[in-house]
Design an enzyme around this catalytic site. Structure first.
Site, short mmCIF file in Angstrom:
data_model
loop_
_atom_site.label_atom_id
_atom_site.label_comp_id
_atom_site.label_asym_id
_atom_site.label_seq_id
_atom_site.Cartn_x
_atom_site.Cartn_y
_atom_site.Cartn_z
N HIS A 131 0.87 -1.18 0.00
CA HIS A 131 0.00 0.00 0.00
C HIS A 131 0.91 1.24 0.00
CE1 HIS A 131 -2.72 3.01 1.81
NE2 HIS A 131 -3.72 2.24 1.45
N ASP A 208 3.46 -4.15 8.06
CA ASP A 208 2.18 -3.46 7.95
C ASP A 208 1.09 -4.51 8.20
OD1 ASP A 208 -0.21 -2.37 7.12
OD2 ASP A 208 0.55 -1.56 5.23
N GLN A 211 -4.11 -5.29 7.13
CA GLN A 211 -5.06 -6.26 6.58
C GLN A 211 -4.94 -7.62 7.26
OE1 GLN A 211 -7.43 -5.50 4.51
NE2 GLN A 211 -6.74 -3.51 3.73
N LYS A 234 -10.36 -0.94 10.06
CA LYS A 234 -10.57 -2.16 9.26
C LYS A 234 -10.84 -3.35 10.17
CE LYS A 234 -7.19 -0.47 5.91
NZ LYS A 234 -7.95 -0.01 4.76
N CYS A 372 -4.67 2.19 -3.78
CA CYS A 372 -3.46 2.78 -3.18
C CYS A 372 -2.26 1.85 -3.35
CB CYS A 372 -3.64 3.14 -1.71
SG CYS A 372 -4.93 4.33 -1.44
N1 PMP Z 1 -1.67 -0.56 4.59
C1 PMP Z 1 -2.60 -1.37 4.04
C2 PMP Z 1 -2.19 -2.74 3.61
C3 PMP Z 1 -3.90 -0.91 3.89
O1 PMP Z 1 -4.83 -1.70 3.33
C4 PMP Z 1 -4.23 0.40 4.32
C5 PMP Z 1 -5.64 0.94 4.16
N2 PMP Z 1 -6.19 0.76 2.90
C6 PMP Z 1 -3.25 1.18 4.90
C7 PMP Z 1 -1.98 0.67 5.01
C8 PMP Z 1 -3.52 2.57 5.38
O2 PMP Z 1 -4.36 2.57 6.48
P1 PMP Z 1 -4.96 3.95 7.04
O3 PMP Z 1 -5.48 4.68 5.84
O4 PMP Z 1 -6.03 3.51 7.96
O5 PMP Z 1 -3.85 4.65 7.70
#
Ligand code: PMP
Length: 414
Positions: A131, A208, A211, A234, A372
């Site tokens: 991401h 990270d 997920q 999430k 993203c």
């Molecule tokens: N890393 C991953 C793998 C994600 O799926 C996301 C959210 N789509 C993020 C980071 C970012 O999370 P946040 O926008 O809640 O900071």
């Protein structure tokens, strides 16, 4: 009743769904099928009610007040830290920095851990499947320091090529990063193996976990990483909540990133001293009600149990994958051996965004776009995908409704 029995648990899906009021609404006159859980999850009543009750009964600022309400708010906020620490098996509650989400967590590591260590010629290692929150902060600090960002490759199935990741752990790498679970592909990465290789080389590893935490029990000590970032929204919690777990030695060595109230010991114009970690990273008034909600979310996961969640989600994933494969011209992007319930796909002759727009009119919420993850789209040579991401409160009947809707909208577009 739709239940799955395992020796340890009985998974009562209808009872679970009754806890999520939003799941019973309609969209464009159709029953909602919410398959955008990797984007954000829905919230169960205990989470909504805990936040409500906080504002009705306990609202005050944390730490500064000595009055009863202030103590209650502080206990609730600090209680969330305790719960989160136990949730990911952190060795100490003081290693858990509460943040607004994963993005704030990775930026904190970028500016406070990486930037002071980076010299021209150094590198940060990430992967092609990340991401942007696990790419762009590293690019920003690399630009400032003359370092570079390297990306470990994946294969066509959407699996990380572990040997290449390990081969890229060269002496100039000052921080290695990897997602535990891909938000686009659902791939589960071999984090323990990566952590072992990083430790052999003295390279800190950031995982990270955005997920992963909604789907599986996480034990940061067993994973063996140095940093673990997660986001609350999430995992049934409110938006604007998250955390960074980091080993104590790193937190002690890291300078504060945000300055302001709450993070100091004494402020003087001839030199300010800072609070101990984690408070030195938590400047300003935090999202108190949000963390009250996140506490309730953790309780909710624990009441259902990850064993039951995993079994149900894996059944749904297998069923949805099998049903999607029946559709002519449909290509699944991401066929790793181990996946969480995220399915990205494309259908020949259609645009993902057109499909998602028409699916919405059928009451089906899925995400289309780059998720993203531009470098991942570039790797697969596509501008976007359609992504169905499932949660433990979804059902086979919803998968069936999704397939019927997809066949219908596909016909309209062909
Ligand atoms: N890393 C991953 C793998 C994600 O799926 C996301 C959210 N789509 C993020 C980071 C970012 O999370 P946040 O926008 O809640 O900071």
């Amino acid at each position: 009743m739709n239940t799955t029995a395992s020796p340890a648990t009985v998974f009562d899906i209808q009872r679970i769904r009754a806890d999520f009021p939003l799941l019973s609404r309609t969209v464009h006159g159709k029953p909602l099928v919410y398959f955008d859980n990797a984007n954000t999850s829905q919230k169960p009543l205990p989470v909504i009610e805990a936040m409500n009750e906080h504002y009705r009964e306990h609202n005050a600022n944390v730490s500064r007040a000595v009055h009863q309400l202030g103590e209650e708010a502080t206990a609730a906020y600090e209680g969330a830290r305790d719960k989160l620490a136990r949730f990911i098996n952190a060795p100490s509650r003081n290693e858990l920095v509460l943040t607004s989400g994963t993005t704030q967590a990775t930026n904190l590591v970028a500016y406070s851990y990486a930037l002071p260590r980076l010299q021209p010629g150094d590198a940060i290692l990430t992967t092609v499947m990340e991401h942007h929150a696990n790419i762009v902060p590293w690019q920003l600090v690399a630009q400032r320091s003359g370092a570079t960002v390297k990306a470990a490759p994946i294969d066509q199935r959407g699996e990380l090529i572990l040997e290449q990741y390990v081969a890229m752990l060269t002496p100039e790498v000052k921080l290695a990063c990897v997602t535990q679970v891909s938000n686009v592909l659902g791939t589960v990465n071999p984090v323990r193996e990566i952590a072992r290789e990083c430790r052999k080389r003295g390279i800190a590893l950031l995982v990270d976990g955005s997920q992963a935490v909604p789907h599986r029990p996480v034990d940061v000590q067993a994973l063996g990483c140095d940093f673990y970032a997660l986001t609350g929204h999430k995992m049934l919690g409110p938006t604007g909540t998250g955390a960074l777990w980091a080993r104590r030695e790193h937190l002690d060595a890291m300078p504060p990133f945000f300055g302001g109230g709450e993070m100091i010991r004494e402020v003087r114009f001839d030199g300010t001293s800072f609070a101990e970690a984690p408070h030195k990273f938590e400047a300003g008034t935090p999202n108190i009600a949000g963390f009250v909600g996140l506490s309730a979310a953790i309780d909710y996961y624990q009441s259902v149990g990850f064993e039951a969640i995993h079994a149900w989600e894996q059944q749904l994933l297998a069923y949805a994958t099998e049903r999607l494969r029946e559709i002519p011209g449909l290509r699944i992007i991401g066929e790793a051996a181990e996946k969480e319930p995220v399915i990205s796909f494309l259908i020949d002759g259609t645009q993902a965004t057109d499909l998602a727009t028409l699916l919405d009119l059928q009451g089906v919420a899925v995400r289309s776009g780059h998720h993203c993850a531009h470098p991942l789209m570039q790797f697969f040579g596509v501008p976007s995908t359609l992504r169905a991401s499932l949660a433990f409160y979804n059902t086979r009947e919803e998968v069936d409704a999704f397939i019927v809707a997809l066949l219908k909208v596909r016909k309209l577009l062909m």
